[in-house]
Design an enzyme around this catalytic site. Structure first.
Site, short mmCIF file in Angstrom:
data_model
loop_
_atom_site.label_atom_id
_atom_site.label_comp_id
_atom_site.label_asym_id
_atom_site.label_seq_id
_atom_site.Cartn_x
_atom_site.Cartn_y
_atom_site.Cartn_z
N GLY A 234 -31.79 -18.90 -41.77
CA GLY A 234 -30.68 -18.72 -42.63
C GLY A 234 -30.27 -17.42 -43.12
N CYS A 235 -31.00 -16.40 -42.41
CA CYS A 235 -30.73 -14.92 -42.92
C CYS A 235 -30.15 -14.35 -41.76
CB CYS A 235 -32.31 -14.46 -43.05
SG CYS A 235 -32.33 -12.63 -43.64
#
Lengths: 98, 121, 111
Positions: free
Chosen positions: C109-110
């Site tokens: 999710g980064c």
């Protein structure tokens, strides 16, 4: 003859189709089909009944991956990848119930 | 949290045989950043995802099951397991990696109706 | 796919410089990656890097920054479990930079 199943027995009819169609020989349960060889699953009796006609094998690395290595049904023979190869070479024909 | 939407991830597939379980888990972890009201539902073969003791060395695949234990850190604490599915697979609550709430099929259906967003895996 | 050279050995990384193989990691490699990120490793940096490696060992994921911050606070105390402290150590993001130095994949999710 060798019959290979790779689908979960409670989601797919692959194992049922095999048991309903094939007359006998070896059955090898791999990937998600290994759940069929676990104690207490809803299809346990069905597989047990087929054991007269078939010799049932299960690929242990797949069963262990799913955290069920200690739930193997009695009468099912555990095999490793080497055993998988032996089964394919000792049988003249092979049907994969995809 | 008042404007948070109710998200439900519906997991119906066993791990490793297909990619669905892992994909769902990754989307769950990403979604956690958005502070929504997230529920994870495990139906049918999806209940196998939570089985303790997964050892994937032999199949040379990443064992992603420990990540379910990190869900708490992500404030995802609503995990629901379909009771009938669990029983049909010879499993009990003690077989799961994390604490779950057992729901009957009927209760699961109701909970599904209450959601704003349903994601299917 | 790229490689980095550290101490006469070459290590595979992805195009952003994250180690491909977790097992390749050692402190020498960590120091090298830190240098490329313009981070000078201090005891405080190591504390976070080691924490991340332990977290990964336990859960098999690189935690999101928010989760990392909270977990650090729980383990190392509130004065360290806040973003000022962590961004002070890793200005380009504790998730991104500390995970890279720890030899972990980029946090899910980064971006």
């Amino acid at each position: 003859m060798l019959h290979i199943i790779n689908k979960s027995p409670l989601t797919s009819v692959s194992l049922d189709s095999c048991l309903n169609t094939a007359t006998g020989g070896d059955i090898l349960l791999i990937e998600d089909a290994v759940y069929a060889a676990t104690r207490g699953n809803a299809g346990e009796a069905k597989l047990r009944n087929a054991m007269g006609r078939f010799k049932v094998h299960v690929l242990m690395p797949d069963l262990e991956a799913r955290g069920l290595g200690d739930r193997l049904m009695e009468g099912v023979s555990p095999v490793d990848y080497g055993g998988f190869v032996d089964l394919t070479s000792s049988n003249k024909t092979c049907q994969s119930w995809l | 949290m008042s404007d948070a939407k109710k998200f439900m991830f519906v997991n119906r597939k066993a791990p490793y045989g297909t990619i669905y379980a892992l994909e769902s888990l990754e989307v769950v972890l990403i979604t956690a950043a958005f502070d929504q009201d997230v529920s994870l539902a495990f139906l049918d073969d999806g209940v196998y995802q939570l089985k303790k003791g997964q050892q994937t060395k032999g199949i040379e695949t990443k064992n992603f099951s420990p990540a379910y234990r990190a869900l708490e850190d992500y404030d995802i604490e609503k995990l629901y397991v379909e009771k009938e599915a669990m029983e049909a697979r010879g499993l009990t609550e003690e077989d799961f990696l994390v604490p779950v709430t057992l729901l009957s099929r009927a209760e699961m259906g109701k909970l599904m109706d209450e959601q704003d967003v349903v994601l299917s895996f | 796919m790229s490689t980095i050279e550290v101490g006469g050995k070459s290590y595979e990384t992805d195009e952003e410089g994250y180690l491909t193989n977790l097992a390749d990691w050692n402190t020498e490699v960590a120091n090298y990656i830190a240098q490329t990120e313009n981070v000078t490793m201090t005891e405080q940096h190591w504390e976070v890097v080691n924490f991340l490696r332990e977290y990964f060992e336990e859960y098999q994921i690189a935690p999101a920054v928010r989760v990392l911050t909270k977990a650090i606070g729980k383990k190392l105390g509130a004065e360290k479990g806040n973003s000022e402290y962590l961004y002070g150590l890793f200005p380009y993001g504790p998730g991104k930079q500390a995970c890279k130095i720890a030899g972990l994949p980029k946090p899910t999710g980064c971006v």
